[in-house]
Design a protein around this motif. Structure first.
Motif, PDB file in Angstrom:
ATOM      1  N   UNK A   7       1.276  -1.818   0.053  1.00 16.48           N
ATOM      2  CA  UNK A   7       0.038   0.235  -0.348  1.00 16.48           C
ATOM      3  C   UNK A   7       0.650   1.393   0.046  1.00 16.48           C
ATOM      4  N   UNK A   8       0.645   2.224  -1.167  1.00 14.68           N
ATOM      5  CA  UNK A   8       1.387   3.802  -1.183  1.00 14.68           C
ATOM      6  C   UNK A   8       0.476   4.540  -1.469  1.00 14.68           C
ATOM      7  N   UNK A   9       0.966   5.495  -0.340  1.00 13.38           N
ATOM      8  CA  UNK A   9       0.792   6.818  -0.796  1.00 13.38           C
ATOM      9  C   UNK A   9       1.494   7.133  -0.966  1.00 13.38           C
ATOM     10  N   UNK A  10       0.788   8.163  -3.348  1.00 10.85           N
ATOM     11  CA  UNK A  10       2.090   9.053  -3.747  1.00 10.85           C
ATOM     12  C   UNK A  10       0.967  10.331  -4.629  1.00 10.85           C
ATOM     13  N   UNK A  11       0.414  10.989  -3.512  1.00 14.66           N
ATOM     14  CA  UNK A  11      -0.327  11.905  -4.275  1.00 14.66           C
ATOM     15  C   UNK A  11      -1.279  11.639  -5.032  1.00 14.66           C
ATOM     16  N   UNK A  12      -2.207  11.721  -5.532  1.00 13.56           N
ATOM     17  CA  UNK A  12      -3.118  11.714  -6.820  1.00 13.56           C
ATOM     18  C   UNK A  12      -3.321  10.147  -7.227  1.00 13.56           C
ATOM     19  N   UNK A  13      -4.476   9.402  -6.394  1.00 13.31           N
ATOM     20  CA  UNK A  13      -4.461   7.822  -6.921  1.00 13.31           C
ATOM     21  C   UNK A  13      -4.480   7.762  -8.438  1.00 13.31           C
ATOM     22  N   UNK A  14      -5.453   8.541  -8.891  1.00 11.56           N
ATOM     23  CA  UNK A  14      -5.482   8.065 -10.018  1.00 11.56           C
ATOM     24  C   UNK A  14      -3.833   8.008 -11.280  1.00 11.56           C
ATOM     25  N   UNK A  15      -2.644   8.747 -10.568  1.00  4.54           N
ATOM     26  CA  UNK A  15      -1.141   8.216 -11.509  1.00  4.54           C
ATOM     27  C   UNK A  15      -0.535   7.565 -10.705  1.00  4.54           C
ATOM     28  N   UNK A  16      -1.114   6.753 -10.071  1.00  4.36           N
ATOM     29  CA  UNK A  16      -0.240   5.808  -9.129  1.00  4.36           C
ATOM     30  C   UNK A  16      -0.524   4.596  -9.501  1.00  4.36           C
ATOM     31  N   UNK A  17      -1.466   4.290 -10.512  1.00  2.00           N
ATOM     32  CA  UNK A  17      -2.302   3.148 -10.880  1.00  2.00           C
ATOM     33  C   UNK A  17      -1.313   2.727 -11.618  1.00  2.00           C
ATOM     34  N   UNK A  53      -6.872  10.269   6.079  1.00  2.00           N
ATOM     35  CA  UNK A  53      -6.410  10.002   4.792  1.00  2.00           C
ATOM     36  C   UNK A  53      -6.033  10.163   3.589  1.00  2.00           C
ATOM     37  N   UNK A  54      -5.435   9.157   2.930  1.00  2.00           N
ATOM     38  CA  UNK A  54      -4.669  10.010   1.990  1.00  2.00           C
ATOM     39  C   UNK A  54      -5.005   8.748   1.089  1.00  2.00           C
ATOM     40  N   UNK A  55      -4.713   9.658  -0.044  1.00  2.00           N
ATOM     41  CA  UNK A  55      -4.961   8.754  -1.200  1.00  2.00           C
ATOM     42  C   UNK A  55      -3.872   7.869  -1.625  1.00  2.00           C
ATOM     43  N   UNK A  56      -4.229   7.041  -1.597  1.00  2.00           N
ATOM     44  CA  UNK A  56      -3.102   5.490  -2.033  1.00  2.00           C
ATOM     45  C   UNK A  56      -3.843   4.326  -2.689  1.00  2.00           C
ATOM     46  N   UNK A  57      -2.865   3.558  -2.989  1.00  5.07           N
ATOM     47  CA  UNK A  57      -2.953   2.478  -4.217  1.00  5.07           C
ATOM     48  C   UNK A  57      -2.926   1.299  -2.966  1.00  5.07           C
ATOM     49  N   UNK A  58      -4.171   0.115  -3.135  1.00  2.00           N
ATOM     50  CA  UNK A  58      -3.829  -0.942  -3.123  1.00  2.00           C
ATOM     51  C   UNK A  58      -2.737  -1.862  -3.446  1.00  2.00           C
ATOM     52  N   UNK A  59      -1.760  -3.174  -3.992  1.00  3.03           N
ATOM     53  CA  UNK A  59      -2.016  -3.766  -4.613  1.00  3.03           C
ATOM     54  C   UNK A  59      -1.245  -4.943  -4.499  1.00  3.03           C
ATOM     55  N   UNK A  60      -2.088  -5.257  -4.956  1.00  3.35           N
ATOM     56  CA  UNK A  60      -1.644  -7.208  -4.395  1.00  3.35           C
ATOM     57  C   UNK A  60      -1.581  -7.668  -5.677  1.00  3.35           C
ATOM     58  N   UNK A  90      -1.231  18.698  -5.821  1.00  4.25           N
ATOM     59  CA  UNK A  90      -2.264  18.196  -5.205  1.00  4.25           C
ATOM     60  C   UNK A  90      -1.064  18.522  -4.078  1.00  4.25           C
ATOM     61  N   UNK A  91      -2.028  19.255  -2.937  1.00 10.01           N
ATOM     62  CA  UNK A  91      -1.499  19.719  -1.512  1.00 10.01           C
ATOM     63  C   UNK A  91      -2.184  19.847  -0.535  1.00 10.01           C
ATOM     64  N   UNK A  95      -2.652  13.808   0.086  1.00 15.10           N
ATOM     65  CA  UNK A  95      -1.882  13.746  -0.965  1.00 15.10           C
ATOM     66  C   UNK A  95       0.028  13.472  -0.067  1.00 15.10           C
ATOM     67  N   UNK A  96      -0.044  13.526   0.857  1.00 13.82           N
ATOM     68  CA  UNK A  96       1.021  13.628   1.300  1.00 13.82           C
ATOM     69  C   UNK A  96       1.351  11.539   1.283  1.00 13.82           C
ATOM     70  N   UNK A  97       3.004  11.276   0.680  1.00 14.05           N
ATOM     71  CA  UNK A  97       3.559  10.421   0.300  1.00 14.05           C
ATOM     72  C   UNK A  97       3.569   9.345   1.984  1.00 14.05           C
ATOM     73  N   UNK A  98       3.598   8.487   1.545  1.00 14.28           N
ATOM     74  CA  UNK A  98       3.598   7.367   2.724  1.00 14.28           C
ATOM     75  C   UNK A  98       3.754   6.418   1.647  1.00 14.28           C
ATOM     76  N   UNK A  99       4.673   4.829   2.713  1.00 12.38           N
ATOM     77  CA  UNK A  99       4.285   3.683   2.494  1.00 12.38           C
ATOM     78  C   UNK A  99       3.799   2.676   3.659  1.00 12.38           C
ATOM     79  N   UNK A 100       2.797   2.198   3.227  1.00 10.60           N
ATOM     80  CA  UNK A 100       1.686   1.097   4.889  1.00 10.60           C
ATOM     81  C   UNK A 100       2.520   0.283   4.826  1.00 10.60           C
ATOM     82  N   UNK A 101       3.268  -0.387   5.906  1.00  9.30           N
ATOM     83  CA  UNK A 101       3.335  -1.628   5.787  1.00  9.30           C
ATOM     84  C   UNK A 101       2.833  -3.159   6.713  1.00  9.30           C
TER      85      UNK A 101
END
Length: 176
Positions: A7-17, A53-60, A90-91, A95-101
């Motif tokens: 699970x990664x937060x990298x700003x706008x989730x549209x751009x993280x997929x 909450x942050x916008x994020x993507x969850x990758x399986x 995106x401020x 929209x802050x970045x994070x790695x959710x382990x």
């Protein structure tokens, strides 16, 4: 097959997929929200920067085909890890970045990769991306899922106009 989650937060989730979608071993990339207190938040609620909450993507992913370390390398190359206030145009907190382990091993690998990036000298400013334990992940509304495929023209204009594409090209070369 050994299915895992990243699970990664990298700003706008549209751009993280799209950056993750193209790799063998990635089974799905879901846009959503994580890290906050509210249950089943909406896009409108998260955009207020009051939910935590942050916008994020969850990758399986299948870790026998693509490793968590490889996913971390992709992540670092599609964000500005030195921006503590959001990502590109995106401020705010959402929209802050994070790695959710999801495990102690992921946490260790995330810390090692962050330290290696800092030590590399690639960036002169400190790497400020948070490394946090995974929180409940709430999938975003359907119209946000696979946005780059559903709205390719708007996605392309947004990813360039936000400054993300230029930043990535400047620091990592062409990654399209």
């Amino acid at each position: 097959m050994a299915t895992q989650y990243a699970t990664f937060a990298g700003g706008c989730f549209w751009c993280m997929v799209k950056p993750f979608d193209q790799y063998e071993g990635v089974q799905s990339v879901t846009s959503g929200y994580t890290g906050g207190q509210s249950v089943n938040p909406t896009y409108e609620e998260v955009c207020t920067n009051t939910t935590g909450h942050r916008e994020a993507v969850q990758i399986e992913f299948d870790d026998e085909v693509i490793s968590y370390k490889e996913l971390l390398n992709i992540f670092w190359q599609v964000i500005d890890p030195t921006d503590a206030g959001g990502q590109f145009h995106d401020r705010g907190e959402s929209y802050k970045t994070a790695i959710y382990t999801h495990s102690p091993q992921q946490h260790l690998e995330a810390e090692q990769s962050k330290n290696a990036l800092q030590a590399s000298g690639k960036f002169t400013s400190p790497i400020v991306t948070d490394i946090l334990p995974a929180h409940p992940f709430y999938p975003a509304e359907e119209y946000h899922q696979q946005y780059y495929q559903k709205n390719p023209g708007h996605y392309a204009r947004y990813s360039v106009g936000s400054g993300r594409v230029g930043f990535i090209e400047e620091h990592w070369g062409d990654r399209s």
